[in-house]
Motif scaffolding. Structure first.
Motif, PDB file in Angstrom:
ATOM      1  N   LYS A  97       0.809  -1.211   0.000  1.00 56.40           N
ATOM      2  CA  LYS A  97       0.000   0.000   0.000  1.00 56.40           C
ATOM      3  C   LYS A  97       0.848   1.269   0.000  1.00 56.40           C
ATOM      4  N   TRP A  98       2.135   1.123   0.118  1.00 59.85           N
ATOM      5  CA  TRP A  98       2.995   2.306   0.205  1.00 59.85           C
ATOM      6  C   TRP A  98       4.330   2.008  -0.442  1.00 59.85           C
ATOM      7  N   SER A  99       4.850   2.966  -1.207  1.00 63.29           N
ATOM      8  CA  SER A  99       6.157   2.811  -1.831  1.00 63.29           C
ATOM      9  C   SER A  99       7.010   4.031  -1.518  1.00 63.29           C
ATOM     10  N   PRO A 100       8.284   3.839  -1.203  1.00 61.39           N
ATOM     11  CA  PRO A 100       9.152   4.978  -0.903  1.00 61.39           C
ATOM     12  C   PRO A 100       9.640   5.726  -2.128  1.00 61.39           C
ATOM     13  N   LYS A 101       9.441   5.177  -3.310  1.00 60.51           N
ATOM     14  CA  LYS A 101       9.979   5.806  -4.518  1.00 60.51           C
ATOM     15  C   LYS A 101       9.402   7.212  -4.706  1.00 60.51           C
ATOM     16  N   GLY A 102      10.303   8.174  -4.842  1.00 65.79           N
ATOM     17  CA  GLY A 102       9.891   9.548  -5.056  1.00 65.79           C
ATOM     18  C   GLY A 102       9.435  10.272  -3.816  1.00 65.79           C
ATOM     19  N   LYS A 103       9.447   9.590  -2.667  1.00 66.05           N
ATOM     20  CA  LYS A 103       9.013  10.208  -1.419  1.00 66.05           C
ATOM     21  C   LYS A 103      10.224  10.646  -0.587  1.00 66.05           C
ATOM     22  N   HIS A 104       9.977  11.571   0.337  1.00 70.94           N
ATOM     23  CA  HIS A 104      11.028  12.057   1.214  1.00 70.94           C
ATOM     24  C   HIS A 104      10.953  11.323   2.549  1.00 70.94           C
ATOM     25  N   CYS A 105      12.024  10.632   2.901  1.00 68.49           N
ATOM     26  CA  CYS A 105      12.077   9.863   4.142  1.00 68.49           C
ATOM     27  C   CYS A 105      13.145  10.452   5.072  1.00 68.49           C
TER      28      CYS A 105
ATOM     29  N   ARG B 106       3.634   9.734   7.613  1.00 67.07           N
ATOM     30  CA  ARG B 106       3.746   8.551   8.459  1.00 67.07           C
ATOM     31  C   ARG B 106       4.837   8.771   9.501  1.00 67.07           C
ATOM     32  N   ILE B 107       4.584   8.281  10.709  1.00 65.28           N
ATOM     33  CA  ILE B 107       5.560   8.315  11.787  1.00 65.28           C
ATOM     34  C   ILE B 107       5.819   6.873  12.209  1.00 65.28           C
ATOM     35  N   VAL B 108       7.082   6.465  12.173  1.00 69.18           N
ATOM     36  CA  VAL B 108       7.441   5.069  12.438  1.00 69.18           C
ATOM     37  C   VAL B 108       8.398   5.008  13.624  1.00 69.18           C
ATOM     38  N   PHE B 109       7.938   4.459  14.735  1.00 70.82           N
ATOM     39  CA  PHE B 109       8.764   4.297  15.930  1.00 70.82           C
ATOM     40  C   PHE B 109       9.556   2.994  15.851  1.00 70.82           C
ATOM     41  N   THR B 110      10.688   2.968  16.545  1.00 74.63           N
ATOM     42  CA  THR B 110      11.447   1.719  16.701  1.00 74.63           C
ATOM     43  C   THR B 110      11.530   1.374  18.173  1.00 74.63           C
ATOM     44  N   SER B 111      10.796   0.363  18.579  1.00 74.01           N
ATOM     45  CA  SER B 111      10.872  -0.153  19.943  1.00 74.01           C
ATOM     46  C   SER B 111      11.867  -1.310  19.946  1.00 74.01           C
ATOM     47  N   SER B 112      11.501  -2.421  20.494  1.00 76.49           N
ATOM     48  CA  SER B 112      12.355  -3.602  20.602  1.00 76.49           C
ATOM     49  C   SER B 112      11.471  -4.747  21.041  1.00 76.49           C
ATOM     50  N   VAL B 113      11.916  -5.976  20.814  1.00 72.06           N
ATOM     51  CA  VAL B 113      11.187  -7.105  21.386  1.00 72.06           C
ATOM     52  C   VAL B 113      11.115  -6.943  22.900  1.00 72.06           C
TER      53      VAL B 113
ATOM     54  N   ALA C 280      16.241  -3.934   8.360  1.00 67.27           N
ATOM     55  CA  ALA C 280      15.700  -2.792   7.613  1.00 67.27           C
ATOM     56  C   ALA C 280      14.673  -3.259   6.591  1.00 67.27           C
ATOM     57  N   GLU C 281      14.946  -4.372   5.928  1.00 65.14           N
ATOM     58  CA  GLU C 281      14.003  -4.907   4.948  1.00 65.14           C
ATOM     59  C   GLU C 281      12.684  -5.295   5.615  1.00 65.14           C
ATOM     60  N   ALA C 282      12.764  -5.887   6.809  1.00 64.63           N
ATOM     61  CA  ALA C 282      11.554  -6.270   7.535  1.00 64.63           C
ATOM     62  C   ALA C 282      10.754  -5.032   7.936  1.00 64.63           C
ATOM     63  N   LEU C 283      11.448  -3.987   8.356  1.00 64.95           N
ATOM     64  CA  LEU C 283      10.777  -2.747   8.743  1.00 64.95           C
ATOM     65  C   LEU C 283      10.057  -2.130   7.547  1.00 64.95           C
ATOM     66  N   LEU C 284      10.763  -2.001   6.432  1.00 60.79           N
ATOM     67  CA  LEU C 284      10.156  -1.402   5.248  1.00 60.79           C
ATOM     68  C   LEU C 284       8.975  -2.244   4.769  1.00 60.79           C
ATOM     69  N   ARG C 285       9.130  -3.552   4.793  1.00 59.03           N
ATOM     70  CA  ARG C 285       8.046  -4.438   4.358  1.00 59.03           C
ATOM     71  C   ARG C 285       6.801  -4.235   5.228  1.00 59.03           C
ATOM     72  N   GLY C 286       6.998  -4.068   6.527  1.00 59.75           N
ATOM     73  CA  GLY C 286       5.870  -3.850   7.426  1.00 59.75           C
ATOM     74  C   GLY C 286       5.147  -2.547   7.132  1.00 59.75           C
ATOM     75  N   VAL C 287       5.923  -1.503   6.846  1.00 68.68           N
ATOM     76  CA  VAL C 287       5.309  -0.217   6.506  1.00 68.68           C
ATOM     77  C   VAL C 287       4.579  -0.327   5.171  1.00 68.68           C
ATOM     78  N   GLN C 288       5.187  -0.984   4.194  1.00 68.59           N
ATOM     79  CA  GLN C 288       4.551  -1.157   2.889  1.00 68.59           C
ATOM     80  C   GLN C 288       3.240  -1.918   3.007  1.00 68.59           C
ATOM     81  N   ASN C 289       3.186  -2.879   3.921  1.00 65.93           N
ATOM     82  CA  ASN C 289       1.970  -3.662   4.121  1.00 65.93           C
ATOM     83  C   ASN C 289       0.981  -2.981   5.062  1.00 65.93           C
ATOM     84  N   ASP C 290       1.346  -1.769   5.515  1.00 67.06           N
ATOM     85  CA  ASP C 290       0.492  -0.968   6.394  1.00 67.06           C
ATOM     86  C   ASP C 290       0.234  -1.660   7.732  1.00 67.06           C
TER      87      ASP C 290
END
Length: 338
Positions: free
Chosen positions: A26-34, A168-175, A252-262
């Motif tokens: 549902k979301w792609s970083p291409k062309g967006k400012h991160c 979008r605001i993405v926090f990083t916690s921990s297990v 990082a790939e897991a994080l981006l995948r989670g954001v992409q999948n909303d």
């Protein structure tokens, strides 16, 4: 501990995930400012490189200017087009004022426009025994686990709401934001607090069409992990010795995948998903209701065994721990450490 159980169930979970998960992004970083805090090393840098490879404009912030320069060189190597904006900023963002100033500087380089996604990856851990902590060290732990992200989130939410900007605001916690063990008394509370903040904001920021996510990674083989092991108690190291960590790039790939999948709660691996589903409360399901039920079942069986093993290890460490504290001159102290 729990490793054997996880290995047995991993194949089942992987198969079920393929059958019941959706590949719709549902979301792609291409062309967006991160915008990435803590972007000079570890997960933050790996994420910055990944987003750059995916065609995003990337801004990173950290305190160390030398590390920032090296990080920016790494981003330039994977630039996808001449038009991509890749910038770095040196700020200490654990207080509201500098965090807001950093965000303003980042926006100014993009004609005053807020970043499309803000990834909050900054934070550090200094493990130790609670009885050896002081008020100052506990406050420092909260500052570097919670406030270093909350301050930027506050500035970002204000700006996005004011500008009617659906970011979008993405926090990083921990297990360790789902559970905790001996040694993390100055770190885990801040990671739990981030969950509380993210769950509040997920509800509140619906008012402004702002998306909120929170990531719960396990062990990341990063420079920060090397540093935290320098103060980590022996019993904590023993409990974690069977943990299988991940390289920052895979995290990082897991994080981006989670954001992409909303996904709201994002986990990097099977164990993270087991903790997530077992402590989900009222948070939205990921993947599917069915898969979360499977993860929860794994947790109902496996986490009980894991906790018993952890407690047994700690009990067996008592004598060695007493000797350690005695060697530090802990016993017999009558004054309260401040």
């Amino acid at each position: 501990m729990l490793v054997a159980f996880v290995l047995i169930s991993a194949a089942i979970a992987a198969l079920l995930s393929l059958l019941f998960s959706s590949n719709k992004h549902k979301w792609s970083p291409k062309g967006k400012h991160c915008y990435i805090t803590g972007g000079s090393s570890g997960l933050g840098l790996a994420l910055a490189i990944l987003l750059t490879r995916n065609g995003a404009d990337v801004s990173i912030v950290a305190r160390d200017e030398q590390k920032l320069r090296r990080a920016l060189d790494e981003l330039e190597k994977v630039r996808q087009s001449p038009g991509q904006k890749l910038n770095s900023y040196s700020y200490s963002i654990n207080e509201a004022g500098p965090a807001a100033e950093a965000l303003e500087a980042v926006c100014a380089a993009h004609d005053g426009r807020c970043p499309d996604a803000i990834f909050l990856c900054a934070g550090t851990s200094t493990p130790g025994f609670f009885v050896e902590e002081s008020e100052a060290s506990l406050r420092k732990g909260m500052e570097m686990a919670y406030w270093v992200q909350a301050c930027t989130a506050l500035a970002a939410a204000k700006r996005m709401a004011r500008d009617h900007f659906a970011g979008r605001i993405v926090f990083t916690s921990s297990v360790l934001g789902y559970m905790s063990i001996v040694g993390y008394s100055s770190y885990s509370p801040g990671k739990h607090a981030l969950r509380g903040l993210a769950e509040t904001l997920r509800s509140e920021l619906i008012l402004y069409n702002i998306g909120v996510h929170i990531f719960f990674p396990g062990t990341i083989y990063s420079p920060g992990y090397v540093e935290e092991n320098k103060t980590k108690p022996k019993i904590t190291l023993k409990i974690e010795e069977s943990d299988e960590g991940m390289q920052p790039e895979l995290v990082a790939e897991a994080l981006l995948r989670g954001v992409q999948n909303d996904n709201f709660h994002i986990s990097a691996d099977l164990l993270g998903n087991i903790f997530r589903a077992s402590t989900r409360g009222a948070t939205p399901h990921n993947t599917s209701v069915f898969m979360d039920g499977i993860y929860s079942l794994f947790g109902w069986i496996g986490l009980t065994l894991w906790r018993r093993g952890v407690d047994s290890s700690i009990m067996g460490h008592r004598a060695e721990h007493d000797n350690y504290l005695a060697g530090k001159g802990f016993f017999g102290k009558s004054r309260i450490q401040k």
